[in-house]
Motif scaffolding. Structure first.
Motif, mmCIF file in Angstrom:
data_model
loop_
_atom_site.group_PDB
_atom_site.id
_atom_site.type_symbol
_atom_site.label_atom_id
_atom_site.label_comp_id
_atom_site.label_asym_id
_atom_site.label_seq_id
_atom_site.Cartn_x
_atom_site.Cartn_y
_atom_site.Cartn_z
ATOM 1 N N GLU A 443 0.822 -1.212 0.000
ATOM 2 C CA GLU A 443 0.000 0.000 0.000
ATOM 3 C C GLU A 443 0.854 1.260 0.000
ATOM 4 O O GLU A 443 1.881 1.337 0.677
ATOM 5 C CB GLU A 443 -0.935 -0.006 1.212
ATOM 6 C CG GLU A 443 -2.050 1.005 1.041
ATOM 7 C CD GLU A 443 -3.239 0.725 1.946
ATOM 8 O OE1 GLU A 443 -3.835 1.702 2.417
ATOM 9 O OE2 GLU A 443 -3.557 -0.475 2.169
ATOM 10 N N VAL A 444 0.431 2.238 -0.803
ATOM 11 C CA VAL A 444 1.098 3.540 -0.853
ATOM 12 C C VAL A 444 0.190 4.545 -0.156
ATOM 13 O O VAL A 444 -1.004 4.581 -0.428
ATOM 14 C CB VAL A 444 1.314 3.964 -2.336
ATOM 15 C CG1 VAL A 444 1.926 5.357 -2.414
ATOM 16 C CG2 VAL A 444 2.161 2.936 -3.072
ATOM 17 N N ASP A 445 0.753 5.306 0.771
ATOM 18 C CA ASP A 445 -0.046 6.302 1.512
ATOM 19 C C ASP A 445 -0.434 7.482 0.633
ATOM 20 O O ASP A 445 0.437 8.109 0.041
ATOM 21 C CB ASP A 445 0.805 6.865 2.669
ATOM 22 C CG ASP A 445 0.391 6.222 3.970
ATOM 23 O OD1 ASP A 445 -0.583 5.445 3.928
ATOM 24 O OD2 ASP A 445 1.046 6.498 4.986
ATOM 25 N N CYS A 446 -1.703 7.785 0.544
ATOM 26 C CA CYS A 446 -2.139 8.953 -0.232
ATOM 27 C C CYS A 446 -3.079 9.803 0.611
ATOM 28 O O CYS A 446 -3.925 9.267 1.320
ATOM 29 C CB CYS A 446 -2.889 8.538 -1.503
ATOM 30 S SG CYS A 446 -1.844 7.691 -2.712
ATOM 31 N N THR A 447 -2.933 11.123 0.522
ATOM 32 C CA THR A 447 -3.824 12.043 1.237
ATOM 33 C C THR A 447 -4.586 12.873 0.210
ATOM 34 O O THR A 447 -3.975 13.532 -0.636
ATOM 35 C CB THR A 447 -3.004 12.995 2.137
ATOM 36 O OG1 THR A 447 -2.153 12.178 2.947
ATOM 37 C CG2 THR A 447 -3.918 13.828 3.013
ATOM 38 N N VAL A 448 -5.909 12.807 0.302
ATOM 39 C CA VAL A 448 -6.735 13.549 -0.654
ATOM 40 C C VAL A 448 -6.572 15.052 -0.433
ATOM 41 O O VAL A 448 -6.668 15.534 0.696
ATOM 42 C CB VAL A 448 -8.221 13.145 -0.503
ATOM 43 C CG1 VAL A 448 -9.112 14.037 -1.362
ATOM 44 C CG2 VAL A 448 -8.414 11.677 -0.848
#
Ligand code: HEC
Ligand code: HEC
Ligand code: HEC
Ligand code: HEC
Ligand code: HEC
Ligand code: HEC
Ligand code: HEC
Ligand code: HEC
Length: 487
Positions: A443-448
């Motif tokens: 999983e790659v951390d993404c912030t909207v």
């Protein structure tokens, strides 16, 4: 034959077993419970009761309840509104108008405030009025918005003004009725157990007063009563909603073997409606020397029970089958020839715009239409119309087609374009968000950063290989196209 609707409602609501071998209480009372809303009272509903009607394909068929609510996102807020968390300044529904989080000390985390208990948001007054009759529609006397076989008080329909006579129907207590009590509504519509459904039918006094309508202000009694007129004229106030033309067009297809598949006024068995047989005329008018055909009769009011689909994805030309009663009926022409009156489908969107559709196949109890593929997403009232007579409405939801078109990554920033993303709620279990993974599946951390109906941007710890978008309109996974920064 359409007789499932009432049985389903009742068996589920009142926990009773359908045992009937015979259909009709013949002669009534009470009348059959095949069309319209059961002649009962529903003021003490709990959440499971709401779902009995609102999740059943054969009763209200409203699209799934989440969809029906979610189609309201970004549309104009009603006033007053059932939304519990409207923020000052809001003009349209937001996710947060209906969903808020609160701190739960038991789990030491934020959880969503109740959003499945209908009555947390929709008001009813126990023992007095159901949610339906506290709506603006009902309070403004637009009864026809939900009820088929009636008129609205202010639609200009005909109400006689000539002097009442021996043949004038009375609501009840007619002093000079026919030998069995004919000449009044209660001759057929009186309380008792309906043999077909097992339902305890209430009196007209109970069914009308229990709506809670017109009871909190004495002026509102005049919706249905004029206490100053002589008793032989009391029916005239009832005619505000039960005009001659609607009363003379209420008829269910009886089991008469001469015309099993259609409704023939005068050619049905007695007590299946108002114009099927001479005894029906006699039941209201209390006088036998009637003409064969009732004035203004012709297009029997259609009654709609169910649609084969409750929701359809925007852009598809779905084929829908509707079932009910009285979609076609026969009338006698001047030379005695049979003329068939037929119906079309009318869809009304939330702004009141109407779309008329012609069925490809139609019988008395079912019809098939193809929806135009260009209907915009939203909730539509689906009705069957025959000449000037309209059925009750059943909801049809057209839901947005959710799909990614393109996912681009530049440095650590992703831009996703597509359709049907609606709005984003930054919380666990909000049903919205991104799941990004790299080539090895980690999983790659993404912030909207931003989220609109057609575009999402986010900052990630690295460029992901695929991204899954979760929105209220669905889930879609696609590969990321990386753009190398130019030197
Ligand atoms: C006997 C069946 C029945 C039951 C029980 C029922 N409903 Fe309904 N409801 C309907 C019908 C029929 C309509 C009108 C058609 C439509 O909008 O789907 C309707 C419409 C509505 C509407 C839309 C009102 C508007 O302004 O258009 C709301 C809100 C609603 N119901 C909420 C509830 C809630 C909450 C409960 C439980 C307390 C409930 N209903 C129980 C049949 C039922
Ligand atoms: C008008 C009120 C309303 C609005 C606005 C609204 N919701 Fe809902 N939402 C509901 C109700 C009511 C339910 C539960 C329906 C049920 O239990 O059958 C629900 C259910 C859900 C669920 C559970 C899914 C399911 O199938 O039960 C999620 C997730 C959700 N909403 C997210 C959102 C998001 C995200 C938004 C904004 C894009 C949003 N909602 C806007 C009323 C609303
Ligand atoms: C979190 C609050 C909330 C809950 C819980 C909720 N509703 Fe609603 N519902 C709304 C709002 C807000 C509207 C839009 C009308 C308004 O603003 O008053 C709405 C509208 C509706 C409509 C009409 C939709 C349309 O425009 O066609 C129906 C039918 C309905 N609700 C039924 C239900 C039923 C049945 C339940 C329980 C399963 C339920 N609702 C639970 C907030 C809620
Ligand atoms: C929003 C939809 C809606 C509107 C508008 C509405 N009703 Fe109803 N009505 C229902 C539903 C659903 C039921 C069954 C459940 C309940 O009682 O809430 C019902 C039940 C009834 C009943 C009892 C059932 C029967 O067949 O006897 C009567 C009487 C009634 N309504 C009268 C009215 C009158 C009069 C108006 C207008 C002033 C009106 N309604 C407006 C939805 C509506
Ligand atoms: C000869 C018997 C008879 C008499 C008298 C009679 N009706 Fe009916 N009525 C019926 C039958 C049968 C139905 C169909 C019921 C069903 O199958 O759902 C019906 C249905 C209705 C319906 C539509 C659906 C429903 O059940 O809510 C309305 C409204 C109605 N009648 C009003 C009246 C009024 C107002 C009077 C008095 C002016 C009256 N009726 C007198 C037999 C009668
Ligand atoms: C939505 C229509 C409606 C409203 C509003 C309404 N009623 Fe009625 N009422 C009826 C019906 C239908 C009957 C039964 C009539 C019958 O069978 O003779 C009835 C019966 C009555 C009766 C029994 C005597 C009789 O005529 O049968 C009284 C008293 C009465 N209503 C008083 C009131 C008062 C007071 C109000 C206002 C607070 C009111 N009603 C509001 C529909 C209504
Ligand atoms: C404000 C509108 C309105 C007025 C005025 C009105 N009714 Fe009704 N009536 C309704 C509605 C709505 C229904 C339910 C139709 C359905 O089943 O969907 C109904 C149903 C009926 C029925 C069929 C049985 C039942 O309960 O569904 C009878 C009989 C009836 N009304 C008699 C009367 C009498 C008698 C009066 C005058 C005292 C009267 N009504 C005044 C709206 C009205
Ligand atoms: C559900 C009750 C009901 C039934 C059943 C019924 N009628 Fe009527 N009819 C009425 C009412 C109410 C009026 C208006 C009476 C008034 O206000 O003076 C009326 C009026 C009439 C009128 C006068 C029309 C006018 O222009 O004012 C005739 C003629 C008539 N009916 C014939 C018939 C015949 C024939 C039948 C059977 C095929 C029949 N009716 C069945 C309720 C009924």
């Amino acid at each position: 034959m359409v007789h499932t609707k009432k049985q389903l409602i009742l068996s589920a609501l009142l926990v009773f077993a359908v045992s009937a071998t015979s259909w009709a209480n013949n002669p009534p009372p009470p009348v059959n419970q095949l069309i319209g809303i059961p002649d009962s009272s529903f003021n003490n509903l709990s959440e499971p009761d709401c779902r009995v009607c609102h999740e059943d394909q054969d009763i209200v068929n409203p699209g799934t309840l989440p969809d029906r609510h979610h189609l309201l996102v970004n549309t104009t807020l009603a006033d007053p509104t059932a939304a519990p968390f409207v923020q000052t300044g809001d003009t349209v529904y937001q996710c947060l108008s209906c969903h808020q989080q609160e701190w739960d000390s038991a789990t030491s985390s934020y959880v969503f405030v109740s959003f499945r208990d209908c009555l947390f948001c929709h008001e009813q007054i126990a023992g007095e009025a159901s949610v339906h009759h506290l709506t603006n529609l009902a309070q403004s006397q637009n009864c026809k918005a939900c009820h088929g076989p009636i008129d609205n008080p202010d639609d200009g329909h005909y109400i006689p003004t000539y002097a009442p006579s021996l043949v004038t129907p009375w609501p009840s207590r007619k002093p000079n009725p026919g030998e069995n009590g004919e000449g009044q509504c209660v001759f057929c519509h009186e309380s008792g157990v309906d043999a077909g459904s097992g339902l305890l039918v209430l009196t007209n006094n109970q069914t009308h007063h229990s709506t809670g309508l017109g009871l909190n202000d004495s002026n509102q009694c005049f919706w249905c009563h004029d206490f100053d007129v002589p008793p032989d004229e009391t029916i005239r106030k009832c005619e505000a909603c039960h005009g001659v033309a609607s009363l003379h067009n209420i008829q269910v297809n009886s089991d008469n073997p001469d015309n099993p598949d259609t409704i023939v006024p005068g050619g049905e068995n007695p007590y299946w409606g108002h114009i099927g047989h001479n005894d029906d005329c006699y039941g209201c008018h209390g006088f036998t020397a009637m003409s064969a055909a009732a004035p203004y009769s012709g297009p029997v009011v259609p009654d709609l029970s169910a649609l084969s689909f409750s929701n359809v994805t925007e852009g598809t030309a779905a084929v829908i089958t509707a079932t009910g009663n009285g979609f076609v009926n026969v009338v006698a022409g001047l030379e005695g020839q049979e003329i068939e009156l037929t119906s079309m489908v009318v869809l009304t969107n939330s702004e009141g715009r109407e779309f008329e559709l012609l069925p490809s196949v139609i019988t008395a109890n079912s019809l098939t239409v193809t929806l135009p593929a260009d209907l915009k997403a939203g909730n539509y009232a689906f009705r069957v119309a025959k000449a000037d007579k309209m059925s009750n409405a059943v909801n049809l939801s057209i839901v947005p087609a959710m799909a990614n078109q393109n996912i681009l990554c530049r440095k650590n920033s992703i831009t996703i374009t597509g359709t049907g993303y609606s709005q984003y709620v930054d919380a666990l279990n909000s049903g919205t968000g991104l799941v990004a993974v790299d080539l090895s599946g980690n999983e790659v951390d993404c912030t909207v950063r931003s989220w609109t109906d057609t575009k999402i941007t986010a900052t990630c710890s690295a460029c992901p290989s695929t991204v899954t978008v979760n929105s209220i309109w669905g889930q879609d996974m696609d590969r990321t196209r990386s753009i190398r920064p130019r030197r």
